[in-house]
Motif scaffolding. Structure first.
Motif, PDB file in Angstrom:
ATOM      1  N   THR A   8       0.797  -1.075   0.019  1.00 17.42           N
ATOM      2  CA  THR A   8      -0.101  -0.078  -0.118  1.00 17.42           C
ATOM      3  C   THR A   8       0.976   1.318   0.009  1.00 17.42           C
ATOM      4  N   GLY A  53      -2.950  -0.534  -4.531  1.00 20.89           N
ATOM      5  CA  GLY A  53      -2.806  -0.218  -3.266  1.00 20.89           C
ATOM      6  C   GLY A  53      -3.618  -0.273  -2.048  1.00 20.89           C
ATOM      7  N   GLN A  57      -5.494  -3.552   1.838  1.00 20.43           N
ATOM      8  CA  GLN A  57      -6.070  -3.038   3.109  1.00 20.43           C
ATOM      9  C   GLN A  57      -7.753  -3.450   3.347  1.00 20.43           C
TER      10      GLN A  57
END
Length: 125
Positions: A8, A53, A57
């Motif tokens: 990320t 990226g 998450q």
């Protein structure tokens, strides 16, 4: 720091830089074709890098699945839109032919862009 965090941390700024450079190119380039190129190629790469990226998450595959759809539709629509706008601009006669290296739409012996009117005649710009 996990591997996802490193991915990320690398992909988000690189994707943002691609998008920013594409926007700058769309503002600064002199002609329509250069601007279309800057508005589609780096913007698409930038968005894909940003999506790459964000994906680590997301946490789960089901949360990251919409990111794949966004990337797919960006890859599908950006080139089609650029081709359509460029073709419409060419037919409208707003393209500077001096900047074209190859003009495959121009017919032999004609000076400008051509397109057929309703009677079937071809007329230069």
């Amino acid at each position: 720091m996990s591997v996802g965090d490193v991915i990320t941390a690398v992909l988000l700024p690189v994707g943002a830089a691609f998008s920013a450079l594409g926007a700058l190119g769309a503002l600064r380039f002199p002609d329509l074709h250069s601007r279309l190129h800057a508005a589609t190629k780096p913007q698409t790469i930038g968005l894909l890098l940003i999506l790459g990226g964000v994906a680590p998450q997301a946490g789960t595959v089901s949360a990251a699945a919409p990111l794949l759809l966004v990337g797919f539709f960006q890859l599908l629509t950006a080139p089609v839109t650029a081709q359509t706008v460029a073709g419409a601009a060419y037919r409208a006669g707003v393209v500077d032919h001096a900047t074209l290296t190859v003009d495959e739409s121009r017919r032999e012996g004609e000076d400008g862009p051509w397109f057929a009117n309703r009677s079937g005649e071809h007329r230069p710009e």
